[in-house]
Write an enzyme that holds these catalytic residues in place. Structure first.
Site, mmCIF file in Angstrom:
data_model
loop_
_atom_site.group_PDB
_atom_site.id
_atom_site.type_symbol
_atom_site.label_atom_id
_atom_site.label_comp_id
_atom_site.label_asym_id
_atom_site.label_seq_id
_atom_site.Cartn_x
_atom_site.Cartn_y
_atom_site.Cartn_z
ATOM 1 N N THR A 132 0.822 -1.211 0.000
ATOM 2 C CA THR A 132 0.000 0.000 0.000
ATOM 3 C C THR A 132 0.858 1.265 0.000
ATOM 4 O O THR A 132 1.994 1.251 0.497
ATOM 5 C CB THR A 132 -0.904 -0.004 1.254
ATOM 6 O OG1 THR A 132 -1.497 1.287 1.405
ATOM 7 C CG2 THR A 132 -0.112 -0.284 2.536
ATOM 8 N N ASP A 133 0.284 2.362 -0.483
ATOM 9 C CA ASP A 133 0.962 3.663 -0.405
ATOM 10 C C ASP A 133 1.016 4.180 1.035
ATOM 11 O O ASP A 133 1.776 5.106 1.339
ATOM 12 C CB ASP A 133 0.280 4.701 -1.323
ATOM 13 C CG ASP A 133 -1.187 4.957 -1.000
ATOM 14 O OD1 ASP A 133 -1.741 4.324 -0.074
ATOM 15 O OD2 ASP A 133 -1.799 5.807 -1.682
ATOM 16 N N GLU A 134 0.218 3.570 1.934
ATOM 17 C CA GLU A 134 0.144 4.097 3.300
ATOM 18 C C GLU A 134 1.456 3.912 4.062
ATOM 19 O O GLU A 134 1.680 4.564 5.084
ATOM 20 C CB GLU A 134 -1.040 3.468 4.052
ATOM 21 C CG GLU A 134 -2.328 3.715 3.302
ATOM 22 C CD GLU A 134 -3.599 3.411 4.068
ATOM 23 O OE1 GLU A 134 -3.575 3.401 5.305
ATOM 24 O OE2 GLU A 134 -4.626 3.184 3.404
ATOM 25 N N TYR A 158 -2.080 -0.533 10.883
ATOM 26 C CA TYR A 158 -2.190 -1.188 9.581
ATOM 27 C C TYR A 158 -0.967 -0.882 8.720
ATOM 28 O O TYR A 158 -0.282 -1.792 8.221
ATOM 29 C CB TYR A 158 -3.467 -0.733 8.857
ATOM 30 C CG TYR A 158 -3.453 -1.048 7.366
ATOM 31 C CD1 TYR A 158 -3.432 -2.367 6.914
ATOM 32 C CD2 TYR A 158 -3.426 -0.021 6.413
ATOM 33 C CE1 TYR A 158 -3.394 -2.652 5.539
ATOM 34 C CE2 TYR A 158 -3.381 -0.302 5.050
ATOM 35 C CZ TYR A 158 -3.373 -1.618 4.626
ATOM 36 O OH TYR A 158 -3.327 -1.908 3.278
ATOM 37 N N LYS A 162 2.082 -3.334 7.307
ATOM 38 C CA LYS A 162 2.383 -3.524 5.883
ATOM 39 C C LYS A 162 3.839 -3.110 5.604
ATOM 40 O O LYS A 162 4.530 -3.765 4.809
ATOM 41 C CB LYS A 162 1.425 -2.709 5.008
ATOM 42 C CG LYS A 162 -0.010 -3.192 5.001
ATOM 43 C CD LYS A 162 -0.193 -4.588 4.410
ATOM 44 C CE LYS A 162 0.018 -4.640 2.909
ATOM 45 N NZ LYS A 162 -0.340 -5.975 2.359
HETATM 46 P P1 NAD Z 1 -9.579 -7.449 1.934
HETATM 47 O O1 NAD Z 1 -9.573 -7.144 3.390
HETATM 48 O O2 NAD Z 1 -10.795 -7.174 1.129
HETATM 49 O O3 NAD Z 1 -9.221 -8.988 1.708
HETATM 50 C C1 NAD Z 1 -8.203 -9.635 2.416
HETATM 51 C C2 NAD Z 1 -8.330 -11.132 2.117
HETATM 52 O O4 NAD Z 1 -7.264 -11.811 2.822
HETATM 53 C C3 NAD Z 1 -9.642 -11.745 2.623
HETATM 54 O O5 NAD Z 1 -10.173 -12.608 1.638
HETATM 55 C C4 NAD Z 1 -9.233 -12.503 3.869
HETATM 56 O O6 NAD Z 1 -10.052 -13.637 4.121
HETATM 57 C C5 NAD Z 1 -7.816 -12.918 3.516
HETATM 58 N N1 NAD Z 1 -6.983 -13.151 4.713
HETATM 59 C C6 NAD Z 1 -6.881 -12.354 5.818
HETATM 60 N N2 NAD Z 1 -6.049 -12.919 6.700
HETATM 61 C C7 NAD Z 1 -5.586 -14.066 6.145
HETATM 62 C C8 NAD Z 1 -4.684 -15.076 6.564
HETATM 63 N N3 NAD Z 1 -4.076 -15.017 7.760
HETATM 64 N N4 NAD Z 1 -4.430 -16.119 5.730
HETATM 65 C C9 NAD Z 1 -5.051 -16.206 4.515
HETATM 66 N N5 NAD Z 1 -5.932 -15.293 4.086
HETATM 67 C C10 NAD Z 1 -6.191 -14.222 4.879
HETATM 68 O O7 NAD Z 1 -8.314 -6.679 1.349
HETATM 69 P P2 NAD Z 1 -8.120 -5.999 -0.071
HETATM 70 O O8 NAD Z 1 -8.687 -4.644 -0.033
HETATM 71 O O9 NAD Z 1 -8.536 -6.948 -1.117
HETATM 72 O O10 NAD Z 1 -6.534 -5.840 -0.083
HETATM 73 C C11 NAD Z 1 -5.690 -6.834 -0.647
HETATM 74 C C12 NAD Z 1 -4.249 -6.402 -0.457
HETATM 75 O O11 NAD Z 1 -4.046 -5.142 -1.071
HETATM 76 C C13 NAD Z 1 -3.859 -6.243 1.011
HETATM 77 O O12 NAD Z 1 -2.550 -6.746 1.158
HETATM 78 C C14 NAD Z 1 -3.892 -4.736 1.237
HETATM 79 O O13 NAD Z 1 -2.973 -4.352 2.222
HETATM 80 C C15 NAD Z 1 -3.498 -4.221 -0.140
HETATM 81 N N6 NAD Z 1 -4.024 -2.893 -0.464
HETATM 82 C C16 NAD Z 1 -5.364 -2.647 -0.489
HETATM 83 C C17 NAD Z 1 -5.838 -1.386 -0.840
HETATM 84 C C18 NAD Z 1 -7.303 -1.076 -0.927
HETATM 85 O O14 NAD Z 1 -7.661 0.062 -1.279
HETATM 86 N N7 NAD Z 1 -8.206 -2.004 -0.671
HETATM 87 C C19 NAD Z 1 -4.926 -0.363 -1.135
HETATM 88 C C20 NAD Z 1 -3.572 -0.642 -1.070
HETATM 89 C C21 NAD Z 1 -3.119 -1.909 -0.761
HETATM 90 P P1 TYD Z 2 -10.881 3.980 3.878
HETATM 91 O O1 TYD Z 2 -11.789 3.566 2.773
HETATM 92 O O2 TYD Z 2 -11.020 3.339 5.213
HETATM 93 O O3 TYD Z 2 -9.383 3.810 3.317
HETATM 94 P P2 TYD Z 2 -7.967 4.325 3.952
HETATM 95 O O4 TYD Z 2 -8.149 4.700 5.365
HETATM 96 O O5 TYD Z 2 -7.121 3.101 3.802
HETATM 97 O O6 TYD Z 2 -7.538 5.455 3.069
HETATM 98 O O7 TYD Z 2 -11.021 5.538 4.081
HETATM 99 C C1 TYD Z 2 -10.798 6.429 2.997
HETATM 100 C C2 TYD Z 2 -10.899 7.826 3.553
HETATM 101 O O8 TYD Z 2 -12.254 8.068 3.966
HETATM 102 C C3 TYD Z 2 -10.033 8.044 4.781
HETATM 103 O O9 TYD Z 2 -9.520 9.378 4.750
HETATM 104 C C4 TYD Z 2 -11.010 7.911 5.946
HETATM 105 C C5 TYD Z 2 -12.320 8.419 5.351
HETATM 106 N N1 TYD Z 2 -13.558 7.805 5.915
HETATM 107 C C6 TYD Z 2 -14.593 8.626 6.342
HETATM 108 O O10 TYD Z 2 -14.506 9.861 6.285
HETATM 109 N N2 TYD Z 2 -15.709 8.026 6.851
HETATM 110 C C7 TYD Z 2 -15.844 6.687 6.955
HETATM 111 O O11 TYD Z 2 -16.892 6.201 7.469
HETATM 112 C C8 TYD Z 2 -14.787 5.842 6.475
HETATM 113 C C9 TYD Z 2 -14.883 4.345 6.574
HETATM 114 C C10 TYD Z 2 -13.650 6.447 5.955
#
Ligand code: NAD
Ligand code: TYD
Length: 356
Positions: A132-134, A158, A162
């Site tokens: 992630t960019d975070e 989180y 990561k």
């Molecule tokens: P998500 O939370 O929707 O899905 C995570 C998946 O991992 C789920 O299916 C869960 O069952 C599985 N999981 C969790 N713990 C596990 C374990 N111990 N063993 C096996 N499986 C396990 O997450 P996502 O949004 O699909 O994100 C996927 C990846 O991308 C993550 O690594 C996250 O850090 C990264 N990422 C996500 C975003 C975003 O915007 N969603 C942005 C940047 C990076």
């Molecule tokens: P989120 O989707 O949780 O992603 P991330 O924290 O990983 O960026 O949140 C996106 C942005 O929206 C973040 O600045 C937090 C804000 N947010 C709200 O303002 N209200 C909400 O109920 C949620 C879940 C997020």
């Protein structure tokens, strides 16, 4: 075949579906099915012999190694993680466990498998870590976007977990020669997004007539990336990325949260008008800010474009229209993910937060 961890989550399931729509190479999908994992996302693959699902935990190195030895994948794409910042604030333990210890166990199993491969398979093997960019922390309004050389400065449990996993992956390349690739992407949105995250939560709450909870002043900026663009970037990095390198993936779509919420309200006003003729904007409610809330994320994705020719196909306007339409078309999927523990999470995260 490729071995995908976390392929029942939001991005992982989009990746598996896109992968099998583009190529015939089978996928072993390894997922623990936490609250975020959902086999309904993969319902269209039920009869598809190219997809095999195994329920398991990446912390269980023995199970992972046994599967690797049985299926002999040419690559691992590692999505599995705890992914929600607010949950990491309420309970960081599971983030340390899965994101750090789990990635470590997965790397150890991978190293054991990879070390014993014949030389040609060994050099062709790839371990692609999705991050992630975070990990880069937060930006001021005039700061340059995050590049691959920006120093790590994670601010939430989180992002810290990561960041630790990224460092472990890096060390396995430098120390053992494991052919790794790391991608750090911005906020994804699109189909199958669990409604604890901003965009799907707002769509769900708007339709249910509930408040749309904006944290703090709503001026925090995120760089939105349509999920299928992210999946295409991962495929491209896996195909041609230089071993040991990091690639940032972003949508070139910086937006303040309040603008995102306004866009969603206006779109729903057109696509699903309220019975009383009012606007969904009236449901916006400013609530107490997230502790340690990062103000701005933005990704400089030029390396991926110049080296590998990837750039996003969707604008925010096109991607968000597809996303809202998808949620309107899939009420059964939404009802299912809101059963179970979802209500407890919503109650605990938004309890005592109103009226900021
Ligand atoms: P998500 O939370 O929707 O899905 C995570 C998946 O991992 C789920 O299916 C869960 O069952 C599985 N999981 C969790 N713990 C596990 C374990 N111990 N063993 C096996 N499986 C396990 O997450 P996502 O949004 O699909 O994100 C996927 C990846 O991308 C993550 O690594 C996250 O850090 C990264 N990422 C996500 C975003 C975003 O915007 N969603 C942005 C940047 C990076
Ligand atoms: P989120 O989707 O949780 O992603 P991330 O924290 O990983 O960026 O949140 C996106 C942005 O929206 C973040 O600045 C937090 C804000 N947010 C709200 O303002 N209200 C909400 O109920 C949620 C879940 C997020």
């Amino acid at each position: 075949m490729i071995f995908v961890t976390g392929g029942a989550g939001f991005i992982g399931s989009n990746f598996v579906l896109d992968w099998l729509a583009q190529a015939d190479e089978p996928v072993l999908n390894f997922d623990k099915l936490t609250y975020a994992g959902n086999l309904n996302n993969l319902a269209t693959l039920k009869q598809d012999v190219r997809h095999r699902f195994v329920r398991g935990d990446i912390c269980d190195g023995e199970q992972v190694l046994a599967l690797l030895l049985e299926h002999r994948p040419r690559a691992i794409v590692h999505f599995a993680a705890e992914s929600h910042v607010d949950r990491s604030i309420h309970g960081p333990g599971e983030f340390i466990n899965t994101n750090i210890n789990g990635t470590f166990s997965l790397l150890e199993a991978t190293r054991a498998y990879w070390s014993a491969l014949p030389d040609s398979e060994k050099s062709a093997f790839r371990f692609l870590h999705v991050s992630t960019d975070e990990v880069y922390g937060t930006l001021g309004p005039d700061d340059a976007p995050f590049s691959e050389t920006t120093a790590y400065a994670p601010n939430s449990p989180y992002s810290a977990s990561k960041a630790a996993s990224d460092h472990l992956v890096r060390s396995y390349h430098h120390t053992y020669g494991l052919p790794t690739l790391t991608t750090n992407c911005s906020n994804n949105y699109g189909p199958f997004h669990f409604p604890e995250k901003l965009i799907p939560l707002m769509i769900v709450n708007a339709q249910a007539g509930k408040p749309l909870p904006v944290y703090g002043d709503g001026q925090q900026v995120r760089d939105w990336l349509y999920v299928s663009d992210h999946c295409a970037a991962i495929r491209r990095v896996l195909e041609a990325g230089r071993v040991g390198e990091v690639y940032n993936v972003g949508g070139w779509n910086e937006m303040a949260n309040l603008d995102v919420v306004h866009t969603l309200c206006d779109m729903l006003d057109r696509m699903r008008p309220k019975a009383d003729g009012g606007s969904y904007r009236a449901q916006i409610s400013y609530v107490k800010d997230r502790p340690g809330h990062d103000r701005r994320y933005a990704i400089d994705a030029r390396k991926l474009e110049s080296e590998l020719g990837w750039k996003p196909a969707e604008t925010f306007e096109s991607g968000i229209a597809k996303t809202v339409q998808w949620y309107l078309d899939h009420p059964a999927w939404l009802a299912d993910v809101q059963s179970g523990d979802y209500a407890n999470w919503v109650a605990s995260n938004y309890f005592n937060r109103e009226g900021a």
